[in-house]
Design an enzyme around this catalytic site. Structure first.
Site, mmCIF file in Angstrom:
data_model
loop_
_atom_site.group_PDB
_atom_site.id
_atom_site.type_symbol
_atom_site.label_atom_id
_atom_site.label_comp_id
_atom_site.label_asym_id
_atom_site.label_seq_id
_atom_site.Cartn_x
_atom_site.Cartn_y
_atom_site.Cartn_z
ATOM 1 N N ASP A 87 0.851 -1.191 0.000
ATOM 2 C CA ASP A 87 0.000 0.000 0.000
ATOM 3 C C ASP A 87 0.890 1.245 0.000
ATOM 4 O OD1 ASP A 87 -3.208 0.531 1.005
ATOM 5 O OD2 ASP A 87 -1.782 2.206 1.153
ATOM 6 N N ASN B 124 -12.869 -3.242 2.419
ATOM 7 C CA ASN B 124 -13.772 -2.110 2.634
ATOM 8 C C ASN B 124 -14.765 -2.042 1.479
ATOM 9 O OD1 ASN B 124 -12.531 -1.152 5.037
ATOM 10 N ND2 ASN B 124 -10.890 -0.241 3.815
ATOM 11 N N SER C 213 -12.212 3.363 -1.348
ATOM 12 C CA SER C 213 -11.763 4.511 -2.134
ATOM 13 C C SER C 213 -11.281 4.152 -3.535
ATOM 14 C CB SER C 213 -10.656 5.262 -1.386
ATOM 15 O OG SER C 213 -9.529 4.437 -1.203
ATOM 16 N N VAL C 214 -11.056 2.884 -3.815
ATOM 17 C CA VAL C 214 -10.641 2.475 -5.160
ATOM 18 C C VAL C 214 -11.618 1.401 -5.646
ATOM 19 C CG1 VAL C 214 -8.805 1.486 -6.584
ATOM 20 C CG2 VAL C 214 -8.213 2.951 -4.642
ATOM 21 N N HIS D 38 -10.165 -5.242 -3.473
ATOM 22 C CA HIS D 38 -8.844 -5.421 -2.880
ATOM 23 C C HIS D 38 -8.989 -5.804 -1.418
ATOM 24 C CE1 HIS D 38 -10.016 -1.184 -2.725
ATOM 25 N NE2 HIS D 38 -9.395 -1.097 -1.561
ATOM 26 N N HIS E 142 -6.961 -5.836 2.168
ATOM 27 C CA HIS E 142 -5.813 -5.309 2.900
ATOM 28 C C HIS E 142 -5.261 -6.408 3.810
ATOM 29 C CE1 HIS E 142 -6.786 -0.883 2.289
ATOM 30 N NE2 HIS E 142 -7.972 -1.416 2.048
#
Ligand code: 5GP
Length: 114
Positions: free
Chosen positions: A30, A87, A95-96, A100, A102
């Site tokens: 990240d 998320n 936010s993207v 994905h 984490h």
């Protein structure tokens, strides 16, 4: 391919610190790490978020988890432990718009998350 930052990392148009790659998944550090180990594990397939995955993606979603566990071993956080986070949507801070996971480790973490 969609026009977002992770799609461009997958196609290598934008550089990233890649820690794992196979035919289905890419894992990279990240850019704004929230822990000593902060790796993003992404499917190469264009899936915007977990709610847009289908039954046909079940094997791929499972593969994300086993890759995360392998990356955690390689990063040396298997014994101390780690957190895996996806998320989804504004309340979670997505936010993207490319799915994905984490992988966060290398320090103790509070629960519940903020
Ligand atoms: P989200 O908030 O969507 O769950 O997570 C997106 C993550 O992508 C954030 O932790 C953010 O730091 C990371 N990120 C955003 N842009 C880039 C980039 O260009 N390169 C890398 N390696 N990570 C990024």
């Amino acid at each position: 391919m969609a026009d977002n930052i992770f799609a461009k990392i997958i196609t290598k148009e934008i550089p990233a610190k890649i820690v794992y790659e196979d035919e289905r998944v890419l894992a990279f550090r990240d850019i704004g790490p929230k822990a000593p180990v902060h790796v993003l594990i992404v499917p190469k397939k264009e899936i915007a978020r977990v709610s847009e995955a289908t039954a046909a993606d079940e094997a791929l979603l499972g593969h994300l988890l086993t890759v995360a566990a392998e990356v955690a071993r390689r990063e040396g956080v298997d014994d101390t432990g780690y957190r895996l986070v996806i998320n989804k949507g504004p309340h979670a801070g997505e936010s993207v718009p490319h799915l994905h996971m984490h992988l966060l480790g290398g320090r103790p973490m509070a629960w519940p998350p903020g």
